[in-house]
Scaffold this motif. Structure first.
Motif, PDB file in Angstrom:
ATOM      1  N   UNK A   1      17.366  12.394 -13.944  1.00 48.00           N
ATOM      2  CA  UNK A   1      17.718  11.511 -12.833  1.00 48.00           C
ATOM      3  C   UNK A   1      16.945  10.205 -12.947  1.00 48.00           C
ATOM      4  N   UNK A   2      17.520   9.172 -12.383  1.00 46.86           N
ATOM      5  CA  UNK A   2      16.898   7.866 -12.353  1.00 46.86           C
ATOM      6  C   UNK A   2      16.096   7.777 -11.061  1.00 46.86           C
ATOM      7  N   UNK A   3      14.774   7.620 -11.167  1.00 44.94           N
ATOM      8  CA  UNK A   3      13.885   7.592 -10.006  1.00 44.94           C
ATOM      9  C   UNK A   3      13.315   6.188  -9.877  1.00 44.94           C
ATOM     10  N   UNK A   4      13.520   5.583  -8.721  1.00 46.81           N
ATOM     11  CA  UNK A   4      13.073   4.220  -8.454  1.00 46.81           C
ATOM     12  C   UNK A   4      12.116   4.240  -7.269  1.00 46.81           C
ATOM     13  N   UNK A   5      10.860   3.836  -7.487  1.00 48.69           N
ATOM     14  CA  UNK A   5       9.893   3.716  -6.393  1.00 48.69           C
ATOM     15  C   UNK A   5       9.985   2.276  -5.894  1.00 48.69           C
ATOM     16  N   UNK A   6      10.477   2.113  -4.689  1.00 49.62           N
ATOM     17  CA  UNK A   6      10.808   0.799  -4.167  1.00 49.62           C
ATOM     18  C   UNK A   6       9.572  -0.084  -4.012  1.00 49.62           C
ATOM     19  N   UNK A   7       8.441   0.454  -3.565  1.00 47.04           N
ATOM     20  CA  UNK A   7       7.246  -0.366  -3.364  1.00 47.04           C
ATOM     21  C   UNK A   7       6.793  -1.059  -4.649  1.00 47.04           C
ATOM     22  N   UNK A   8       6.801  -0.342  -5.743  1.00 46.42           N
ATOM     23  CA  UNK A   8       6.292  -0.903  -6.997  1.00 46.42           C
ATOM     24  C   UNK A   8       7.392  -1.538  -7.841  1.00 46.42           C
ATOM     25  N   UNK A   9       8.646  -1.173  -7.555  1.00 41.37           N
ATOM     26  CA  UNK A   9       9.743  -1.671  -8.367  1.00 41.37           C
ATOM     27  C   UNK A   9       9.846  -0.968  -9.707  1.00 41.37           C
ATOM     28  N   UNK A  10       9.132   0.128  -9.867  1.00 37.80           N
ATOM     29  CA  UNK A  10       9.135   0.846 -11.141  1.00 37.80           C
ATOM     30  C   UNK A  10      10.187   1.948 -11.132  1.00 37.80           C
ATOM     31  N   UNK A  11      10.790   2.149 -12.292  1.00 37.17           N
ATOM     32  CA  UNK A  11      11.869   3.115 -12.449  1.00 37.17           C
ATOM     33  C   UNK A  11      11.574   4.016 -13.637  1.00 37.17           C
ATOM     34  N   UNK A  12      11.954   5.284 -13.521  1.00 34.69           N
ATOM     35  CA  UNK A  12      11.794   6.231 -14.629  1.00 34.69           C
ATOM     36  C   UNK A  12      12.999   7.151 -14.680  1.00 34.69           C
TER      37      UNK A  12
END
Length: 89
Positions: free
Chosen positions: A42-53
């Motif tokens: 799955x594509x995981x996006x942490x909105x606070x940091x703008x980082x995606x994995x």
């Protein structure tokens, strides 16, 4: 002649779950996108940091990976995100 090459150009229907949660050490706003494009991950996006994995359960359980990919310095915060992802991917 153009030297750039498109490696892929796909369109698909996806499902995205947006979750905001607080733990004992931090708050996270996360978007988790389910897609067929990443072979079950799955594509995981942490909105606070703008980082995606691109992650699966094994990736979520790897605390060092979670902390590195999402640039988390505090181990307690990283553990909270890791536990959340393990339960929600």
């Amino acid at each position: 002649m153009q030297s750039d090459a498109i490696l892929y150009d796909d369109t698909e229907q996806t499902s995205t779950r947006f979750v905001g949660y607080t733990g004992d050490h931090s708050r996270f706003d996360v978007a988790i996108t389910t897609t067929d494009h990443f072979y079950g991950k799955k594509l995981v996006f942490v909105i606070q940091s703008g980082r995606t994995a691109i992650m699966n359960d094994d990736d979520a359980a790897n605390l060092a990976y979670v902390m590195d990919i999402f640039n988390i310095q505090d181990e307690a915060e990283g553990a909270e995100l890791s536990e959340f992802l393990q339960a929600n991917l």
